[in-house]
Design an enzyme around this catalytic site. Structure first.
Site, PDB file in Angstrom:
ATOM      1  N   ARG A  85      39.267 -37.585  20.633  1.00 37.10           N
ATOM      2  CA  ARG A  85      37.924 -37.583  21.231  1.00 37.10           C
ATOM      3  C   ARG A  85      37.382 -38.989  21.522  1.00 37.10           C
ATOM      4  O   ARG A  85      36.186 -39.187  21.651  1.00 37.10           O
ATOM      5  CB  ARG A  85      36.941 -36.809  20.334  1.00 37.10           C
ATOM      6  CG  ARG A  85      37.286 -35.336  20.198  1.00 37.10           C
ATOM      7  CD  ARG A  85      36.210 -34.573  19.447  1.00 37.10           C
ATOM      8  NE  ARG A  85      36.516 -33.153  19.411  1.00 37.10           N
ATOM      9  CZ  ARG A  85      37.236 -32.557  18.460  1.00 37.10           C
ATOM     10  NH1 ARG A  85      37.725 -33.286  17.470  1.00 37.10           N
ATOM     11  NH2 ARG A  85      37.469 -31.268  18.490  1.00 37.10           N
ATOM     12  N   LYS A 104      35.379 -46.920  34.376  1.00 38.03           N
ATOM     13  CA  LYS A 104      35.847 -45.744  35.120  1.00 38.03           C
ATOM     14  C   LYS A 104      37.327 -45.533  34.819  1.00 38.03           C
ATOM     15  O   LYS A 104      38.143 -46.435  35.009  1.00 38.03           O
ATOM     16  CB  LYS A 104      35.657 -45.931  36.621  1.00 38.03           C
ATOM     17  CG  LYS A 104      34.267 -45.625  37.128  1.00 38.03           C
ATOM     18  CD  LYS A 104      34.274 -45.633  38.646  1.00 38.03           C
ATOM     19  CE  LYS A 104      32.936 -45.210  39.219  1.00 38.03           C
ATOM     20  NZ  LYS A 104      32.959 -45.190  40.697  1.00 38.03           N
ATOM     21  N   GLU A 140      38.934 -55.734  47.939  1.00 34.62           N
ATOM     22  CA  GLU A 140      37.794 -55.542  47.033  1.00 34.62           C
ATOM     23  C   GLU A 140      36.918 -56.789  46.980  1.00 34.62           C
ATOM     24  O   GLU A 140      35.706 -56.694  46.802  1.00 34.62           O
ATOM     25  CB  GLU A 140      38.288 -55.168  45.640  1.00 34.62           C
ATOM     26  CG  GLU A 140      39.010 -53.834  45.555  1.00 34.62           C
ATOM     27  CD  GLU A 140      38.075 -52.635  45.563  1.00 34.62           C
ATOM     28  OE1 GLU A 140      36.839 -52.835  45.609  1.00 34.62           O
ATOM     29  OE2 GLU A 140      38.563 -51.485  45.529  1.00 34.62           O
ATOM     30  N   LYS A 153      30.373 -57.330  39.495  1.00 37.22           N
ATOM     31  CA  LYS A 153      30.663 -56.001  38.948  1.00 37.22           C
ATOM     32  C   LYS A 153      29.923 -55.792  37.629  1.00 37.22           C
ATOM     33  O   LYS A 153      29.350 -54.721  37.380  1.00 37.22           O
ATOM     34  CB  LYS A 153      32.171 -55.854  38.737  1.00 37.22           C
ATOM     35  CG  LYS A 153      32.625 -54.483  38.202  1.00 37.22           C
ATOM     36  CD  LYS A 153      32.524 -53.407  39.266  1.00 37.22           C
ATOM     37  CE  LYS A 153      33.034 -52.056  38.776  1.00 37.22           C
ATOM     38  NZ  LYS A 153      34.496 -51.932  38.765  1.00 37.22           N
ATOM     39  N   GLU A 181      26.865 -44.546  37.196  1.00 29.83           N
ATOM     40  CA  GLU A 181      26.734 -44.295  38.629  1.00 29.83           C
ATOM     41  C   GLU A 181      25.654 -43.281  38.953  1.00 29.83           C
ATOM     42  O   GLU A 181      25.843 -42.364  39.749  1.00 29.83           O
ATOM     43  CB  GLU A 181      28.088 -43.844  39.215  1.00 29.83           C
ATOM     44  CG  GLU A 181      28.203 -44.123  40.705  1.00 29.83           C
ATOM     45  CD  GLU A 181      29.626 -43.910  41.213  1.00 29.83           C
ATOM     46  OE1 GLU A 181      29.830 -42.977  41.993  1.00 29.83           O
ATOM     47  OE2 GLU A 181      30.503 -44.683  40.819  1.00 29.83           O
ATOM     48  N   ARG A 190      25.028 -48.234  41.073  1.00 27.94           N
ATOM     49  CA  ARG A 190      26.473 -48.457  40.976  1.00 27.94           C
ATOM     50  C   ARG A 190      27.244 -47.811  42.117  1.00 27.94           C
ATOM     51  O   ARG A 190      28.375 -48.229  42.436  1.00 27.94           O
ATOM     52  CB  ARG A 190      26.995 -47.950  39.625  1.00 27.94           C
ATOM     53  CG  ARG A 190      28.474 -48.255  39.411  1.00 27.94           C
ATOM     54  CD  ARG A 190      28.918 -48.002  37.990  1.00 27.94           C
ATOM     55  NE  ARG A 190      30.347 -48.210  37.863  1.00 27.94           N
ATOM     56  CZ  ARG A 190      31.018 -48.195  36.718  1.00 27.94           C
ATOM     57  NH1 ARG A 190      30.373 -47.979  35.582  1.00 27.94           N
ATOM     58  NH2 ARG A 190      32.320 -48.385  36.684  1.00 27.94           N
ATOM     59  N   ASN A 216      31.206 -48.179  45.807  1.00 29.63           N
ATOM     60  CA  ASN A 216      32.108 -47.290  46.544  1.00 29.63           C
ATOM     61  C   ASN A 216      32.179 -47.634  48.028  1.00 29.63           C
ATOM     62  O   ASN A 216      32.738 -46.858  48.817  1.00 29.63           O
ATOM     63  CB  ASN A 216      31.663 -45.834  46.375  1.00 29.63           C
ATOM     64  CG  ASN A 216      31.862 -45.336  44.963  1.00 29.63           C
ATOM     65  OD1 ASN A 216      32.902 -45.565  44.354  1.00 29.63           O
ATOM     66  ND2 ASN A 216      30.853 -44.657  44.429  1.00 29.63           N
ATOM     67  N   HIS A 220      35.175 -46.801  50.099  1.00 32.02           N
ATOM     68  CA  HIS A 220      36.026 -45.908  49.324  1.00 32.02           C
ATOM     69  C   HIS A 220      35.975 -44.452  49.808  1.00 32.02           C
ATOM     70  O   HIS A 220      36.943 -43.712  49.619  1.00 32.02           O
ATOM     71  CB  HIS A 220      35.631 -45.957  47.846  1.00 32.02           C
ATOM     72  CG  HIS A 220      36.048 -47.228  47.161  1.00 32.02           C
ATOM     73  ND1 HIS A 220      35.621 -48.470  47.577  1.00 32.02           N
ATOM     74  CD2 HIS A 220      36.841 -47.440  46.083  1.00 32.02           C
ATOM     75  CE1 HIS A 220      36.145 -49.394  46.787  1.00 32.02           C
ATOM     76  NE2 HIS A 220      36.890 -48.798  45.875  1.00 32.02           N
ATOM     77  N   HIS A 240      39.475 -43.044  50.331  1.00 28.52           N
ATOM     78  CA  HIS A 240      40.086 -41.986  49.535  1.00 28.52           C
ATOM     79  C   HIS A 240      40.658 -40.887  50.416  1.00 28.52           C
ATOM     80  O   HIS A 240      41.673 -40.263  50.074  1.00 28.52           O
ATOM     81  CB  HIS A 240      39.056 -41.404  48.558  1.00 28.52           C
ATOM     82  CG  HIS A 240      38.747 -42.314  47.416  1.00 28.52           C
ATOM     83  ND1 HIS A 240      37.724 -42.070  46.525  1.00 28.52           N
ATOM     84  CD2 HIS A 240      39.331 -43.463  47.002  1.00 28.52           C
ATOM     85  CE1 HIS A 240      37.696 -43.038  45.627  1.00 28.52           C
ATOM     86  NE2 HIS A 240      38.658 -43.889  45.895  1.00 28.52           N
ATOM     87  N   HIS A 265      45.820 -48.816  47.188  1.00 27.06           N
ATOM     88  CA  HIS A 265      44.391 -48.501  47.135  1.00 27.06           C
ATOM     89  C   HIS A 265      43.563 -49.504  47.941  1.00 27.06           C
ATOM     90  O   HIS A 265      42.694 -49.113  48.733  1.00 27.06           O
ATOM     91  CB  HIS A 265      43.920 -48.485  45.680  1.00 27.06           C
ATOM     92  CG  HIS A 265      42.456 -48.273  45.527  1.00 27.06           C
ATOM     93  ND1 HIS A 265      41.817 -47.106  45.905  1.00 27.06           N
ATOM     94  CD2 HIS A 265      41.469 -49.099  45.055  1.00 27.06           C
ATOM     95  CE1 HIS A 265      40.518 -47.206  45.671  1.00 27.06           C
ATOM     96  NE2 HIS A 265      40.285 -48.398  45.156  1.00 27.06           N
TER      97      HIS A 265
END
Length: 371
Positions: free
Chosen positions: A129, A151, A193, A237, A247, A251, A255, A258, A262, A275
């Site tokens: 956990r 993330k 990036e 960042k 997010e 935040r 993206n 992205h 994606h 990526h």
């Protein structure tokens, strides 16, 4: 007399569990001490997860540093590549954690690029956990983006990073010297990036990259500019993550590029594009959408496209069926109440989040991208 390069510390000032991003040449050899300095007790069990391309040149340095600091260490080498970013690989990490007898006081260390970092972070988030993770990125993309912010996750066949969790690291250690063995294509993917941060709020960074004779290689950037890029990107960042850890608002600007990117990764097949390459294509695409909507100028869109091209990154939208693109967009994890959110540029250095982009506008944008 041996000169020890000073380490630069950037604080990710979260309300709960803040941590440092530590940057400096030779940092990998000081990983164990940096973990002790971060409050990790000697004697803890540590599972280091890496891939063959990284473990070969840097695995021993990592393990030796950790053992010298008093940690009990095991190494797991997993296959490299975006195609390996699956629940099955995370299960492999869980098996290694069981065999290494990791306890709740134990840690995982991700030694590698964004794929290793994402999967190791997710495995740590879900083992017992949640145990602690330390990120040691070895690609430019992971250094400036993926390793910072917590993330974690893996891909689903229908979409990228749909399975995951927010799990902040205990420490991020960036050793720029590991970029010396990074393939040029991987380095260029990371520059995408960096360009993103220029669009999001660092106009001076964007202009500095424009003025650079060759922003596509470490030699072209130069060591001083590269060090500055790493520190400025990490600081940018860190500021955004500290203001919006999970997010809920601000935040989401990270993206930028992205959403379309994606789609490219998913529909072209994971691994076809790196990526960062897909993000570069996505930035050009959302730039065209911005021009179509009148939110930013053709001049700025062309400045962005030229810089992406000069960095050796792709700019052309692939031949994808419009219906498949729309379907993939609707499956994106950034959809809220059925409305897709785009990070839209308004100038070099400013963006806004919009959820009012219509289907017809997307289709018109795709038609323009064919051109």
């Amino acid at each position: 007399m041996t000169t020890i390069t000073p380490l630069h510390h950037i604080r990710v000032a979260l309300e709960r569990n803040p941590y440092d991003v530590v940057i400096g040449d030779g940092g990998l050899a000081r990983l164990g001490q940096q973990m002790l300095d971060a409050g990790v007790q000697a004697g803890r069990r540590v599972l280091v997860v890496s891939n063959p391309d990284v473990a070969s040149p840097y695995g021993d340095a990592c393990l030796n540093s950790l053992r010298a600091a008093g940690f009990s260490v095991e190494l797991l080498v997993i296959d490299a590549g975006e195609t390996q970013k699956t629940p099955a690989t995370v299960a492999e990490i869980h098996d290694a954690a069981y065999n290494a007898k990791l306890e709740r006081s134990s840690l995982m260390v991700a030694l590698g690029g964004g794929v290793v970092g994402d999967m190791t972070g997710f495995a740590a988030a879900t083992w017992l956990r949640g145990i602690q993770v330390v990120q040691v990125p070895t690609t430019l993309l992971a250094m400036v983006d993926a390793s910072i912010g917590g993330k974690t996750g893996v891909n689903h066949p229908r979409g990228k990073n749909l399975i995951g969790a927010f799990h902040q690291p205990r420490l991020v250690l960036i050793d720029p010297s590991t970029l010396n063995t990074l393939p040029e294509r991987e380095f260029r993917a990371g520059i995408a990036e960096v360009i993103k941060y220029g669009i999001l709020g660092d106009t001076a960074l964007f202009e500095e990259l424009e003025a650079c004779p060759d922003p596509s290689t470490p030699a072209g950037l130069g060591s001083e500019r590269l060090s500055s890029i790493l520190q400025r990107s990490a600081a940018a960042k860190a500021r955004v993550v500290a203001a919006d850890e999970k997010e809920g608002g601000l935040r989401a600007i990270l993206n930028y590029g992205h959403t379309f990117g994606h789609v490219v990764e998913t529909l072209c097949g994971y691994g076809t594009w790196l990526h960062g390459e897909a993000v570069a294509i996505g930035m050009v695409a959302v730039g065209e959408l911005g021009v179509l909507r009148g939110s930013w100028s053709r001049e700025d869109a062309e400045r962005q496209r030229r810089l992406i091209d000069r960095a050796g990154l792709p700019t052309a939208w692939p031949d994808l069926a419009a219906d498949a693109v729309l379907d993939s967009l609707q499956g994106d994890k950034k959809v809220r109440d059925g409305r897709l959110r785009f990070v839209m540029p308004t100038s070099i250095g400013t963006v806004e989040i919009r959820d009012d982009v219509s289907r017809d506008e997307i289709l018109s944008c795709l038609e323009r991208l064919k051109g």
